[in-house]
Design a protein around this motif. Structure first.
Motif, PDB file in Angstrom:
ATOM      1  N   SER A 241       0.826  -1.201   0.000  1.00  0.00           N
ATOM      2  CA  SER A 241       0.000   0.000   0.000  1.00  0.00           C
ATOM      3  C   SER A 241       0.862   1.254   0.000  1.00  0.00           C
ATOM      4  O   SER A 241       0.539   2.245  -0.656  1.00  0.00           O
ATOM      5  CB  SER A 241      -0.967  -0.073   1.185  1.00  0.00           C
ATOM      6  OG  SER A 241      -0.793   0.981   2.051  1.00  0.00           O
TER       7      SER A 241
ATOM      8  N   TYR B  98       2.107   1.534  -3.702  1.00  0.00           N
ATOM      9  CA  TYR B  98       1.073   1.946  -4.657  1.00  0.00           C
ATOM     10  C   TYR B  98       0.529   3.346  -4.360  1.00  0.00           C
ATOM     11  O   TYR B  98      -0.116   3.951  -5.208  1.00  0.00           O
ATOM     12  CB  TYR B  98      -0.081   0.946  -4.665  1.00  0.00           C
ATOM     13  CG  TYR B  98       0.243  -0.341  -5.374  1.00  0.00           C
ATOM     14  CD1 TYR B  98       0.819  -0.338  -6.638  1.00  0.00           C
ATOM     15  CD2 TYR B  98      -0.040  -1.572  -4.785  1.00  0.00           C
ATOM     16  CE1 TYR B  98       1.118  -1.520  -7.283  1.00  0.00           C
ATOM     17  CE2 TYR B  98       0.257  -2.768  -5.429  1.00  0.00           C
ATOM     18  CZ  TYR B  98       0.835  -2.732  -6.684  1.00  0.00           C
ATOM     19  OH  TYR B  98       1.120  -3.897  -7.320  1.00  0.00           O
TER      20      TYR B  98
ATOM     21  N   TYR C  51      -3.192   3.698  -9.921  1.00  0.00           N
ATOM     22  CA  TYR C  51      -3.376   2.254  -9.988  1.00  0.00           C
ATOM     23  C   TYR C  51      -4.847   1.897  -9.841  1.00  0.00           C
ATOM     24  O   TYR C  51      -5.502   2.310  -8.884  1.00  0.00           O
ATOM     25  CB  TYR C  51      -2.548   1.594  -8.877  1.00  0.00           C
ATOM     26  CG  TYR C  51      -2.557   0.088  -8.904  1.00  0.00           C
ATOM     27  CD1 TYR C  51      -2.240  -0.605 -10.069  1.00  0.00           C
ATOM     28  CD2 TYR C  51      -2.867  -0.648  -7.756  1.00  0.00           C
ATOM     29  CE1 TYR C  51      -2.238  -1.989 -10.094  1.00  0.00           C
ATOM     30  CE2 TYR C  51      -2.861  -2.029  -7.773  1.00  0.00           C
ATOM     31  CZ  TYR C  51      -2.553  -2.696  -8.948  1.00  0.00           C
ATOM     32  OH  TYR C  51      -2.556  -4.070  -8.959  1.00  0.00           O
TER      33      TYR C  51
ATOM     34  N   ALA D 293      -5.880  -1.481 -10.214  1.00  0.00           N
ATOM     35  CA  ALA D 293      -5.865  -2.918  -9.949  1.00  0.00           C
ATOM     36  C   ALA D 293      -6.085  -3.755 -11.213  1.00  0.00           C
ATOM     37  O   ALA D 293      -6.074  -4.971 -11.144  1.00  0.00           O
ATOM     38  CB  ALA D 293      -6.874  -3.328  -8.880  1.00  0.00           C
TER      39      ALA D 293
ATOM     40  N   THR E 145     -12.664   7.114   1.540  1.00  0.00           N
ATOM     41  CA  THR E 145     -11.632   6.240   0.990  1.00  0.00           C
ATOM     42  C   THR E 145     -12.260   5.009   0.333  1.00  0.00           C
ATOM     43  O   THR E 145     -11.827   4.551  -0.726  1.00  0.00           O
ATOM     44  CB  THR E 145     -10.664   5.807   2.110  1.00  0.00           C
ATOM     45  OG1 THR E 145     -10.147   6.973   2.726  1.00  0.00           O
ATOM     46  CG2 THR E 145      -9.527   4.984   1.563  1.00  0.00           C
TER      47      THR E 145
ATOM     48  N   SER F 108     -11.870   4.026  -3.650  1.00  0.00           N
ATOM     49  CA  SER F 108     -11.355   2.761  -4.155  1.00  0.00           C
ATOM     50  C   SER F 108     -12.405   1.957  -4.899  1.00  0.00           C
ATOM     51  O   SER F 108     -12.207   1.607  -6.048  1.00  0.00           O
ATOM     52  CB  SER F 108     -10.725   1.933  -3.037  1.00  0.00           C
ATOM     53  OG  SER F 108     -11.258   2.240  -1.801  1.00  0.00           O
ATOM     54  N   PHE F 109     -13.536   1.674  -4.257  1.00  0.00           N
ATOM     55  CA  PHE F 109     -14.434   0.690  -4.861  1.00  0.00           C
ATOM     56  C   PHE F 109     -15.483   1.289  -5.797  1.00  0.00           C
ATOM     57  O   PHE F 109     -16.083   0.563  -6.563  1.00  0.00           O
ATOM     58  CB  PHE F 109     -15.071  -0.164  -3.776  1.00  0.00           C
ATOM     59  CG  PHE F 109     -14.035  -0.954  -3.012  1.00  0.00           C
ATOM     60  CD1 PHE F 109     -13.472  -2.089  -3.576  1.00  0.00           C
ATOM     61  CD2 PHE F 109     -13.588  -0.531  -1.776  1.00  0.00           C
ATOM     62  CE1 PHE F 109     -12.498  -2.804  -2.903  1.00  0.00           C
ATOM     63  CE2 PHE F 109     -12.616  -1.246  -1.096  1.00  0.00           C
ATOM     64  CZ  PHE F 109     -12.065  -2.379  -1.662  1.00  0.00           C
TER      65      PHE F 109
ATOM     66  N   PHE G 215      -7.328   3.201  -6.777  1.00  0.00           N
ATOM     67  CA  PHE G 215      -6.714   2.537  -5.624  1.00  0.00           C
ATOM     68  C   PHE G 215      -5.462   3.246  -5.106  1.00  0.00           C
ATOM     69  O   PHE G 215      -5.236   3.332  -3.908  1.00  0.00           O
ATOM     70  CB  PHE G 215      -6.391   1.078  -5.957  1.00  0.00           C
ATOM     71  CG  PHE G 215      -7.615   0.213  -6.012  1.00  0.00           C
ATOM     72  CD1 PHE G 215      -8.298  -0.110  -4.853  1.00  0.00           C
ATOM     73  CD2 PHE G 215      -8.088  -0.272  -7.218  1.00  0.00           C
ATOM     74  CE1 PHE G 215      -9.431  -0.910  -4.895  1.00  0.00           C
ATOM     75  CE2 PHE G 215      -9.228  -1.062  -7.270  1.00  0.00           C
ATOM     76  CZ  PHE G 215      -9.901  -1.388  -6.108  1.00  0.00           C
TER      77      PHE G 215
ATOM     78  N   ALA H 297      -6.526   6.083  -3.024  1.00  0.00           N
ATOM     79  CA  ALA H 297      -7.128   5.598  -1.779  1.00  0.00           C
ATOM     80  C   ALA H 297      -6.054   5.151  -0.791  1.00  0.00           C
ATOM     81  O   ALA H 297      -6.166   5.374   0.415  1.00  0.00           O
ATOM     82  CB  ALA H 297      -8.083   4.444  -2.071  1.00  0.00           C
ATOM     83  N   MET H 298      -4.990   4.533  -1.303  1.00  0.00           N
ATOM     84  CA  MET H 298      -3.945   4.063  -0.401  1.00  0.00           C
ATOM     85  C   MET H 298      -3.164   5.230   0.203  1.00  0.00           C
ATOM     86  O   MET H 298      -2.757   5.175   1.361  1.00  0.00           O
ATOM     87  CB  MET H 298      -3.043   3.068  -1.119  1.00  0.00           C
ATOM     88  CG  MET H 298      -3.778   1.755  -1.323  1.00  0.00           C
ATOM     89  SD  MET H 298      -2.779   0.404  -1.893  1.00  0.00           S
ATOM     90  CE  MET H 298      -3.458   0.156  -3.499  1.00  0.00           C
TER      91      MET H 298
END
Lengths: 301, 276
Positions: A35, A38, A43, A45, A250, A254-255, A260, A263-264
């Motif tokens: 994490s 990244y 990124y 995924a 967050t 991400s979702f 991502f 978010a990290m």
């Protein structure tokens, strides 16, 4: 046992804790390293990461929704935590009496702590929903008018904090144990000195309770920093992002946005925030936490 | 003097009952809503006792949410797996920390405590990516394996308990020719009934109530847990308060049953984790 070879001791120890070592490396160190890495990349995924340096971190400063979620979360930590812990202390004082039936009261006061968060949200929708909900009906019966609890920017955060207060059971148990640990002799001495209940509370109960308070405050800080389910399901972050919490933001980055890397970066900033606040709390505790006798006392850090 | 005492005790009961209203009132209201018809939930002023009393909310729940029984079974299965897994691994790990004499103990225990403070969310997204890559996504593995391999809370809880057992027991077994495994399995475990029960209960309850992990790691509705199932009910028909209340009731019942039958272990466990 003294003759046992040191290496043999180490080997036995490592064998026993082997499951933790595996878990720690696979589900903690590995993911944390990934994490961190990244967080410097664009990124999603699916396609290969594109390295963008500290862009994710600098972008945070101009991300209005992110900043709002951060402010909301700080509101929860700096207002929600003291209010909740204060409430828990009052509750534990209320329950710390020896009268017939007190065990039944303790049992029932604890129960809300066990209600699954999603079910709690449903209860809150029934209680605080718009229109003729229970709370509104009570207000109307007493001559007030309907309040839009979930739809008013200034009210939604207090409503969410009231959920945390309702589930105080676990912390109250810990406070009750802390109260039990205060030597009776102190109270007797205070009584002989003619100290009233309020002075006794501030001069004896509160100082003797500080180790428990520190522990509970740290736990509540972590709870409010990670506030997710309640905000997400009760008000979907609204109105106008007033209940958008850090974790929820967050999660969406991400979702929902599949961003991502960004978010990290947010996760790491959250980690640093929690770390700084915890360290400040623990450092400052040397000044306000009272440890009986030796330095070991009842510290829980 | 005695009238003054009776007064303060009456006053205390009044305060306690007022508090009870706050803590139990919402739960009573949940029960009442669950037994009402949909129309009754919009009556003003609201009534606590449903009239007529009906269980139709449950039939609507099982009709609209045909997977409901499945979610309940899934939650039971995963919660039991986590309960058993947790007591197995946590007792082993905690034994290592509490009873061996390795020089590495204190350093590694500080790391365990540090991970207790770090929010799981920091590692969550990379775990999601990792699990997607190794084919664990949309299975129960992410909900179980990490829980009992690396949960610092339970290691801490078991270690606290093991520290209270007298060391002379180990010495005696050692003199009789036993090794650490004998001490663990023949001496410590038989004495650890209370913490084993507390550990199982806590792991069960944590898993049962967890919403975040199944939300992220499970996609198929068939594999889903009760907590996310409840959220799906909310999404289906948020106007049907009795149906949502019925779902919440089903999610709450197993926990309430465990609590009322094993209350002592609940309290001991919470207190054990909070106090040194």
């Amino acid at each position: 046992m003294q003759v046992t070879n040191k290496w043999k001791e180490d080997r036995a120890f490592l064998l026993f804790i082997a499951p933790w070592i595996v878990g720690f490396l696979c589900f903690f160190v590995g993911p944390a390293m990934a994490s961190l890495l990244y967080s410097f990349a664009d990124y999603n995924a699916i396609t290969k990461p594109i390295w963008i340096g500290i862009d994710n971190y600098t972008h945070l400063i101009s991300d209005q929704v992110y900043l709002k979620s951060l402010r909301n979360t700080l509101y929860f930590v700096f207002i929600g935590v003291p209010v909740t812990v204060g409430f828990q202390i009052v509750l534990s004082l209320l329950l710390n009496v020896e009268i017939p039936g007190i065990r039944v009261f303790r049992t029932l006061y604890y129960l809300p702590y066990l209600v699954p968060p999603v079910a709690t949200v449903i209860i809150w929708i029934i209680l605080f929903g718009s229109g003729d909900s229970v709370v509104n009906s009570l207000i109307v019966l007493f001559g007030g008018s309907n309040v839009d609890w979930m739809g008013t920017e200034g009210l939604i955060k207090p409503v969410i904090i009231s959920i945390g207060m309702w589930s105080s059971g676990g912390a109250v148990l810990i406070f009750l144990a802390g109260l039990k640990g205060i030597p009776r002799s102190l109270y007797e001495a205070a009584r002989i000195d003619g100290s009233g209940p309020i002075r006794t509370f501030f001069n004896i109960t509160l100082p003797m309770l500080t180790p428990t308070i520190l522990f509970t405050v740290v736990m509540q800080v972590i709870y409010y920093f990670q506030m997710f389910t309640e905000a997400m399901l009760l008000s979907k972050g609204g109105p106008n992002y007033a209940s958008q919490t850090y974790m929820m933001n967050t999660y969406q980055v991400s979702f929902r946005d599949l961003n991502f890397g960004y978010a990290m970066a947010q996760s790491w900033v959250l980690f640093l925030l929690i770390l700084v606040i915890t360290i400040v709390l623990l450092k400052s505790s040397q000044r306000w936490v009272y440890y009986e006798g030796s330095e070991k006392g009842g510290s829980n850090s | 003097m005695s009238t003054a005492k009776a007064m303060t005790s009456t006053y205390k009961y009044i305060m306690l009952l007022l508090g009870l209203l706050v803590f139990i009132g919402p739960l009573l209201w949940l029960l009442s809503t669950m037994l009402k018809t949909q129309d009754q939930t919009y009556v003003f002023p609201p009534k606590l006792l449903p009239n007529p009393l009906t269980f139709s909310s449950f039939s609507r729940l099982f009709e609209t949410m045909s997977l409901m029984p499945r979610w309940i079974m899934n939650s039971f299965a995963v919660s039991i797996i986590n309960g058993l897994g947790t007591i197995l691994t946590s007792s082993l790990i905690a034994f290592g920390f509490a009873r061996t004499r390795s020089r590495l103990r204190s350093v590694l225990f500080i790391i365990v405590l540090a991970t207790l403070m770090i929010p799981s969310q920091v590692t969550l997204i990379p775990m999601y990516i990792l699990f997607s890559k190794i084919g664990w996504y949309d299975t129960w593995l992410p909900l179980t394996i990490p829980v009992f391999l690396a949960n610092p809370y339970f290691i801490f809880l078991f270690r606290q308990f093991f520290m209270t057992l007298p060391r002379e027991l180990d010495e005696a077994t050692y003199v009789d020719g036993g090794n650490y495994w004998t001490i663990y399995s023949k001496v410590i475990l038989p004495l650890s009934g209370p913490i084993i029960i507390s550990g199982f209960i806590f792991a069960f309850v944590f898993t049962w109530t967890d919403y975040f992990s199944p939300l992220i790691f499970i996609q198929s509705e068939k594999l889903q847990m009760m907590s996310v199932g409840l959220q799906l009910i909310m999404g289906k028909n948020s106007q049907d308060l009795p149906m949502m209340a019925a779902g919440s009731f089903l999610a709450l019942v197993p926990i309430a049953v465990i609590y009322f039958t094993a209350q002592k272990y609940f309290v001991d466990g919470v207190v054990m984790s909070g106090i040194k």
